[in-house]
Design an enzyme around this catalytic site. Structure first.
Site, PDB file in Angstrom:
ATOM      1  N   GLY A 166       0.822  -1.199   0.000  1.00  0.00           N
ATOM      2  CA  GLY A 166       0.000   0.000   0.000  1.00  0.00           C
ATOM      3  C   GLY A 166       0.860   1.254   0.000  1.00  0.00           C
ATOM      4  N   CYS A 167       0.249   2.374  -0.379  1.00  0.00           N
ATOM      5  CA  CYS A 167       1.011   3.623  -0.519  1.00  0.00           C
ATOM      6  C   CYS A 167       1.480   4.160   0.834  1.00  0.00           C
ATOM      7  CB  CYS A 167       0.187   4.657  -1.277  1.00  0.00           C
ATOM      8  SG  CYS A 167      -1.486   4.927  -0.647  1.00  0.00           S
ATOM      9  N   PHE A 168       0.567   4.305   1.790  1.00  0.00           N
ATOM     10  CA  PHE A 168       0.972   4.740   3.128  1.00  0.00           C
ATOM     11  C   PHE A 168       1.970   3.745   3.727  1.00  0.00           C
ATOM     12  CE2 PHE A 168      -2.927   7.530   3.929  1.00  0.00           C
ATOM     13  CZ  PHE A 168      -2.185   8.681   4.144  1.00  0.00           C
TER      14      PHE A 168
ATOM     15  N   CYS B 226       5.545   4.274   2.357  1.00  0.00           N
ATOM     16  CA  CYS B 226       6.191   5.480   2.874  1.00  0.00           C
ATOM     17  C   CYS B 226       6.622   5.303   4.330  1.00  0.00           C
ATOM     18  CB  CYS B 226       5.230   6.659   2.736  1.00  0.00           C
ATOM     19  SG  CYS B 226       5.965   8.272   3.089  1.00  0.00           S
TER      20      CYS B 226
END
Length: 322
Positions: A131-133, A136
């Site tokens: 996932g993107c979050f 990061c």
């Protein structure tokens, strides 16, 4: 040439994936499947691809004609597809949904964060794109987990652009609401927390602290900017050395001395990390493009590894800072 197919071709991540693949020197797109757009030109939906792509959407699935299949589908749809179709034995699959991110004896998908699972990804047949979050935040924490330094709760605040909500408009994505606005959502309950914990525990088996994650909606289109706070008495110079050593062989993660800005990573597959020490608090700032390093760029990165290509092929992108 690597022959690629895409299922779920109408969303933001699919649009970015198409853009990357048509400019990738080792890849040819064979089909882009979309049941709702079958027969329409790709540029009817992804207008930014005018002059670059003359393909049309199809509802056909010639799986025998491709080497790699990308899923840009809604959560739950990949699993349904895998259970209801005969998948060619040699077909490599990269799933951008969250269906297979959590390890289970019920599937053979590798969690495709190259900076964590590079070796496994290189030999994998099925890869679950993070996932993107989660991407990061994990990149901001992995070196600490490697050195068994995550022994207390981690505080995370992260803000994402509107494209993180997907292409379908909703009450919180309309311009008149999103512009000049900011809000919290899914505080302490975001769906990416389990995959973050899974990765940290992979490096630090003793990890049992909380990831106190507060996500924010931002009034910009794309990017994720995260701040993480961890307590430690280790000197900043030593921590910087740990991060630089951990990411020494990773092409897309960079430890930056100066403070960082979101626009330095938008439109790239990079993650920039800046570290500061304030007393016994370590501040970690991590930022990525949610659609690229957080989705489609990472999917192409995984494809490069799975097909034994140099990892930066097709991903040397200029940030849209100006």
């Amino acid at each position: 040439m690597i022959k690629a197919g895409i299922i779920g071709g109408a969303g933001y991540t699919a649009g970015e994936l198409i853009r990357l693949l048509i400019n990738h020197p080792e890849t040819e797109i064979v089909f882009i499947n979309s049941t709702s757009n079958a027969g329409n030109k790709i540029t009817d939906v992804h207008e930014g691809l005018y002059g670059e792509c003359d393909l049309t959407f199809t509802d056909e699935l010639p799986l025998e004609d491709i080497d790699v299949l990308f899923f840009c589908t809604a959560h739950g749809d990949t699993k349904k597809f895998m259970e209801s179709h005969n998948i060619p034995e040699e077909l490599k699959i990269i799933d951008l949904s969250m269906d297979y991110r959590i390890a289970s004896p019920d599937h053979d998908f590798i969690y495709g964060l190259p900076e964590l699972n590079r070796r496994a990804t290189c030999t994998a047949k099925h890869v679950a794109n993070p996932g993107c979050f989660a991407t990061c935040i994990q990149l901001g924490l992995l070196p600490l987990a490697k050195h068994l330094m995550l022994n207390e709760d981690v505080m995370v605040n992260a803000i994402t652009g509107s494209t993180g909500a997907g292409v379908k408009p909703g009450a919180t994505s309309h311009f008149s609401w999103r512009n000049n606005n900011m809000s919290v959502y899914k505080a302490f309950e975001h769906q990416h927390v389990p995959e973050i914990k899974q990765s940290l525990k992979q490096l630090q088996n003793s990890f049992d602290a909380e990831i106190d994650f507060i996500p924010y909606r931002g009034d910009f289109p794309r990017g994720i900017f995260a701040t993480l706070v961890v307590k430690t008495k280790v000197a900043l110079e030593e921590i910087v050395r740990m991060y630089e050593e951990y990411y020494a062989k990773d092409s897309f993660v960079h430890i930056v001395d100066k403070n960082i800005d979101l626009k330095q990573v938008v439109n790239t597959n990079k993650c920039l990390i800046h570290l500061e020490k304030h007393g016994d608090k370590l501040l970690i700032i991590s930022c990525i493009d949610n659609l690229l390093k957080g989705a489609s760029g990472q999917a192409v990165h995984n494809m490069n590894l799975m097909f034994n290509l140099e990892e930066t092929v097709g991903l040397r992108l200029k940030p849209s800072a100006f």
